[in-house]
Design a protein around this motif. Structure first.
Motif, PDB file in Angstrom:
ATOM      1  N   ALA A  85       0.842  -1.201   0.000  1.00 54.26           N
ATOM      2  CA  ALA A  85       0.000   0.000   0.000  1.00 54.26           C
ATOM      3  C   ALA A  85       0.874   1.247   0.000  1.00 54.26           C
ATOM      4  N   ASP A  86       0.334   2.325  -0.534  1.00 54.31           N
ATOM      5  CA  ASP A  86       1.003   3.624  -0.410  1.00 54.31           C
ATOM      6  C   ASP A  86       0.620   4.287   0.909  1.00 54.31           C
ATOM      7  N   ILE A  87      -0.631   4.122   1.302  1.00 57.09           N
ATOM      8  CA  ILE A  87      -1.136   4.718   2.547  1.00 57.09           C
ATOM      9  C   ILE A  87      -2.128   3.738   3.169  1.00 57.09           C
ATOM     10  N   VAL A  88      -2.046   3.577   4.485  1.00 54.87           N
ATOM     11  CA  VAL A  88      -3.026   2.798   5.233  1.00 54.87           C
ATOM     12  C   VAL A  88      -3.979   3.804   5.875  1.00 54.87           C
ATOM     13  N   VAL A  89      -5.277   3.580   5.681  1.00 58.23           N
ATOM     14  CA  VAL A  89      -6.284   4.519   6.179  1.00 58.23           C
ATOM     15  C   VAL A  89      -7.216   3.792   7.150  1.00 58.23           C
ATOM     16  N   GLN A  90      -7.372   4.377   8.328  1.00 60.54           N
ATOM     17  CA  GLN A  90      -8.324   3.843   9.303  1.00 60.54           C
ATOM     18  C   GLN A  90      -9.377   4.905   9.564  1.00 60.54           C
ATOM     19  N   THR A  91     -10.637   4.560   9.306  1.00 55.94           N
ATOM     20  CA  THR A  91     -11.732   5.533   9.405  1.00 55.94           C
ATOM     21  C   THR A  91     -12.676   5.225  10.564  1.00 55.94           C
ATOM     22  N   SER A  92     -12.154   4.663  11.625  1.00 60.75           N
ATOM     23  CA  SER A  92     -12.991   4.196  12.732  1.00 60.75           C
ATOM     24  C   SER A  92     -13.678   5.321  13.491  1.00 60.75           C
ATOM     25  N   ARG A  93     -14.874   5.017  13.935  1.00 70.03           N
ATOM     26  CA  ARG A  93     -15.604   5.904  14.847  1.00 70.03           C
ATOM     27  C   ARG A  93     -15.053   5.756  16.259  1.00 70.03           C
ATOM     28  N   TYR A  94     -14.637   4.548  16.621  1.00 73.42           N
ATOM     29  CA  TYR A  94     -14.032   4.286  17.927  1.00 73.42           C
ATOM     30  C   TYR A  94     -13.227   3.002  17.825  1.00 73.42           C
ATOM     31  N   GLU A  95     -12.258   2.866  18.683  1.00 72.66           N
ATOM     32  CA  GLU A  95     -11.410   1.676  18.769  1.00 72.66           C
ATOM     33  C   GLU A  95     -10.929   1.546  20.206  1.00 72.66           C
ATOM     34  N   GLY A  96     -10.453   0.365  20.555  1.00 73.30           N
ATOM     35  CA  GLY A  96      -9.673   0.189  21.771  1.00 73.30           C
ATOM     36  C   GLY A  96      -8.235   0.403  21.346  1.00 73.30           C
ATOM     37  N   LYS A  97      -7.465  -0.648  21.281  1.00 74.90           N
ATOM     38  CA  LYS A  97      -6.116  -0.603  20.710  1.00 74.90           C
ATOM     39  C   LYS A  97      -6.224  -1.200  19.316  1.00 74.90           C
ATOM     40  N   SER A  98      -5.828  -0.440  18.336  1.00 73.54           N
ATOM     41  CA  SER A  98      -5.994  -0.858  16.953  1.00 73.54           C
ATOM     42  C   SER A  98      -4.847  -1.746  16.482  1.00 73.54           C
ATOM     43  N   ILE A  99      -5.179  -2.980  16.150  1.00 73.97           N
ATOM     44  CA  ILE A  99      -4.210  -3.909  15.566  1.00 73.97           C
ATOM     45  C   ILE A  99      -3.780  -3.397  14.184  1.00 73.97           C
ATOM     46  N   VAL A 100      -4.723  -2.856  13.428  1.00 69.16           N
ATOM     47  CA  VAL A 100      -4.428  -2.338  12.088  1.00 69.16           C
ATOM     48  C   VAL A 100      -3.335  -1.276  12.155  1.00 69.16           C
ATOM     49  N   LEU A 101      -3.434  -0.354  13.114  1.00 67.39           N
ATOM     50  CA  LEU A 101      -2.404   0.682  13.238  1.00 67.39           C
ATOM     51  C   LEU A 101      -1.068   0.073  13.618  1.00 67.39           C
ATOM     52  N   ASP A 102      -1.071  -0.892  14.524  1.00 70.65           N
ATOM     53  CA  ASP A 102       0.188  -1.556  14.886  1.00 70.65           C
ATOM     54  C   ASP A 102       0.815  -2.231  13.674  1.00 70.65           C
ATOM     55  N   GLU A 103      -0.004  -2.912  12.882  1.00 69.86           N
ATOM     56  CA  GLU A 103       0.521  -3.603  11.698  1.00 69.86           C
ATOM     57  C   GLU A 103       1.089  -2.601  10.694  1.00 69.86           C
ATOM     58  N   ALA A 104       0.394  -1.507  10.470  1.00 66.79           N
ATOM     59  CA  ALA A 104       0.883  -0.481   9.543  1.00 66.79           C
ATOM     60  C   ALA A 104       2.179   0.132  10.060  1.00 66.79           C
ATOM     61  N   LYS A 105       2.259   0.357  11.362  1.00 62.25           N
ATOM     62  CA  LYS A 105       3.483   0.929  11.947  1.00 62.25           C
ATOM     63  C   LYS A 105       4.663  -0.023  11.797  1.00 62.25           C
ATOM     64  N   ILE A 106       4.428  -1.304  12.075  1.00 59.11           N
ATOM     65  CA  ILE A 106       5.504  -2.294  11.953  1.00 59.11           C
ATOM     66  C   ILE A 106       6.023  -2.347  10.524  1.00 59.11           C
ATOM     67  N   LEU A 107       5.121  -2.195   9.552  1.00 56.04           N
ATOM     68  CA  LEU A 107       5.516  -2.226   8.136  1.00 56.04           C
ATOM     69  C   LEU A 107       5.914  -0.847   7.610  1.00 56.04           C
ATOM     70  N   CYS A 108       5.963   0.155   8.510  1.00 55.91           N
ATOM     71  CA  CYS A 108       6.435   1.511   8.175  1.00 55.91           C
ATOM     72  C   CYS A 108       5.648   2.145   7.041  1.00 55.91           C
ATOM     73  N   LYS A 109       4.340   2.064   7.137  1.00 55.41           N
ATOM     74  CA  LYS A 109       3.457   2.642   6.126  1.00 55.41           C
ATOM     75  C   LYS A 109       2.885   3.964   6.612  1.00 55.41           C
ATOM     76  N   PRO A 110       2.801   4.953   5.740  1.00 50.44           N
ATOM     77  CA  PRO A 110       2.123   6.199   6.120  1.00 50.44           C
ATOM     78  C   PRO A 110       0.682   5.885   6.523  1.00 50.44           C
TER      79      PRO A 110
END
Length: 180
Positions: A85-110
């Protein structure tokens, strides 16, 4: 390499999550319409299944973004999508701890994410991602900001690459409980 990405050279946006109200994919589709109207060449791949699949499919058709928004359903392994991906986008209304954000961070994605209550536990706005208001215009503006500002994009990636993996640090703390 995801088959959907083959031969596509435009901007690749990826979102992952259950197709339910919490994840805000209805706003992602509205943001896609804004990007299309501004002439951006992109495809937004949404990975996941859920009770809103038909409603989101209908919204994609109604807004005329069938080419731009691909509801891919579930994928056994979403990592190749994140990685390419060029950009990972999360459009959540609410979350606890986001696994998606952790995965994007580990893979160094904007990352572009909406400003739900706990997001600042994982994202520092402008440092390792962009936090935008929960609004289709703001989501589209955040994407456009990264597209039009490659230096900002590179700075986000550099910060992610130079940040020790927080998951690894947490595991080391856990293991240290057994070592002493």
């Amino acid at each position: 390499y995801p088959v959907e990405f083959k031969d596509y050279t435009g901007l690749k946006l990826v979102s992952v999550g259950r197709l339910n109200n919490q994840k805000g994919f209805d706003y992602a589709i509205k943001a896609a319409k804004i990007l299309k109207d501004k002439g951006v060449d992109f495809v937004w791949y949404i990975i996941g299944s859920g009770e809103l699949k038909q409603a989101l499919t209908d919204q994609v058709r109604l807004l005329g973004v069938e080419k731009e928004v691909q509801l891919l359903g579930e994928r056994e392994n979403p990592y190749p999508y994140f990685k390419n991906a060029d950009i990972v986008v999360q459009t959540s209304r609410y979350e606890g701890k986001s696994i998606v954000l952790d995965e994007a961070k580990i893979l160094c994605k904007p990352i572009i994410t909406t400003d739900y209550v706990s997001v600042s536990d994982q994202i520092e706005n402008g440092k390792n991602g962009l936090i935008v208001a929960f609004d289709e215009r703001k989501i589209a503006e955040g994407i456009l900001l990264l597209v039009r500002n490659p230096v900002l994009c590179e700075n986000l990636i550099h910060t992610l690459e130079s940040t020790p993996d927080c998951t690894q640090r947490e595991l080391e703390k856990y293991y240290s409980c057994f070592d002493g």
